[in-house]
Design an enzyme around this catalytic site. Structure first.
Site, PDB file in Angstrom:
ATOM      1  N   ILE A 127     -18.010  21.990  61.978  1.00  0.00           N
ATOM      2  CA  ILE A 127     -16.666  22.244  62.529  1.00  0.00           C
ATOM      3  C   ILE A 127     -15.651  21.195  62.059  1.00  0.00           C
ATOM      4  CG2 ILE A 127     -16.919  20.966  64.714  1.00  0.00           C
ATOM      5  CD1 ILE A 127     -15.588  23.460  66.069  1.00  0.00           C
ATOM      6  N   ASN A 139     -18.751  14.833  77.088  1.00  0.00           N
ATOM      7  CA  ASN A 139     -19.438  14.613  78.372  1.00  0.00           C
ATOM      8  C   ASN A 139     -18.430  14.064  79.373  1.00  0.00           C
ATOM      9  OD1 ASN A 139     -19.418  11.634  77.973  1.00  0.00           O
ATOM     10  ND2 ASN A 139     -20.795  12.179  76.303  1.00  0.00           N
ATOM     11  N   GLY A 156     -24.700  14.878  68.370  1.00  0.00           N
ATOM     12  CA  GLY A 156     -24.351  16.270  68.132  1.00  0.00           C
ATOM     13  C   GLY A 156     -22.959  16.429  67.555  1.00  0.00           C
ATOM     14  N   VAL A 157     -22.291  17.468  68.008  1.00  0.00           N
ATOM     15  CA  VAL A 157     -20.979  17.775  67.455  1.00  0.00           C
ATOM     16  C   VAL A 157     -19.978  16.681  67.832  1.00  0.00           C
ATOM     17  CG1 VAL A 157     -20.215  19.284  69.353  1.00  0.00           C
ATOM     18  CG2 VAL A 157     -19.368  19.660  67.047  1.00  0.00           C
ATOM     19  N   ASP A 158     -20.144  16.078  68.993  1.00  0.00           N
ATOM     20  CA  ASP A 158     -19.252  15.004  69.429  1.00  0.00           C
ATOM     21  C   ASP A 158     -19.312  13.817  68.458  1.00  0.00           C
ATOM     22  OD1 ASP A 158     -17.600  13.998  71.849  1.00  0.00           O
ATOM     23  OD2 ASP A 158     -19.021  12.374  71.479  1.00  0.00           O
ATOM     24  N   GLY A 170     -26.644  22.353  72.685  1.00  0.00           N
ATOM     25  CA  GLY A 170     -27.453  21.298  72.066  1.00  0.00           C
ATOM     26  C   GLY A 170     -28.248  20.578  73.140  1.00  0.00           C
TER      27      GLY A 170
END
Ligand code: ADP
Length: 183
Positions: A17, A30, A38-40, A129
């Site tokens: 992304i 979070n 992950g994506v963060d 995830g």
């Protein structure tokens, strides 16, 4: 794969992304707005430290972000103007309000995007995830919630892209996409 809904387009895309240009990029954050994997992790790495500095200010002011909600920051070096940091639910058994909380993430992000003039929005598959939401169920919530928003006559968003990671996730999303919005 994409489909016209009202005056807008809902699209599916497989990949990272952080490489996908949009006015606003969704993130799976979070509630401590603390940064994670992950994506963060990918979003903070690609966007640079300015995003975390903005989140620290929001955290100091608000004490965090509740599950089912989202906060907006600028996007640093990402190909976007904004990042929408959504806090998805941790999946337990599906009977602890998870679908409503997940839907609320997407709705809050779309509202924040509209309030800030974003016309194109991308989302990762929030909660699927480490938060353990089954992909099939999460795909249904994501597609239904975004499609419902795009159907509203007052919707100002022109294009939403659901960006999934990996061929297995794409296959699941494509199947739900066909069932829910194409046929
Ligand atoms: P959560 O804590 O909400 O479960 P994760 O970041 O662990 O969030 O995972 C959410 C989804 O994002 C997963 O389906 C994961 O495969 C996917 N993902 C991980 N990295 C990326 C990326 N760079 N671009 C798009 N999706 C990603």
């Amino acid at each position: 794969m994409e489909v016209r809904i009202g005056a807008s387009v809902l699209a599916l895309w497989e990949g990272d992304i952080t490489k996908f240009p949009a006015d606003a990029i969704g993130n799976a954050a979070n509630s401590a707005l603390a940064g994670g994997g992950g994506v963060d992790g990918a979003i903070h790495r690609a966007g640079g430290p300015s995003i975390m500095r903005e989140l620290d200010l929001i955290l100091a002011r608000t004490g965090g972000c509740p599950t089912g909600s989202a906060v907006l920051t600028s996007a640093g070096k990402l190909p976007a103007r904004f990042v929408l940091h959504a806090v998805g639910p941790v999946y337990r058994d599906g009977r602890q309000g998870e679908p409503e909380l997940l839907a609320s993430c997407y709705r809050t992000c779309l509202r924040l995007a509209e309030e800030n003039g974003a016309k194109t929005v991308s989302f990762p598959s929030i909660s699927t995830g480490v938060y353990g939401y089954p992909m099939e169920e999460a795909a249904e919530v994501a597609i239904r919630t975004v499609a419902d928003h795009l159907r509203r006559p007052e919707c100002k968003i022109e294009r939403v892209t659901l960006v999934v990671f990996g061929a297995a996730a794409l296959e699941i999303y494509e199947r739900r996409f066909r069932d829910l919005v194409i046929s």
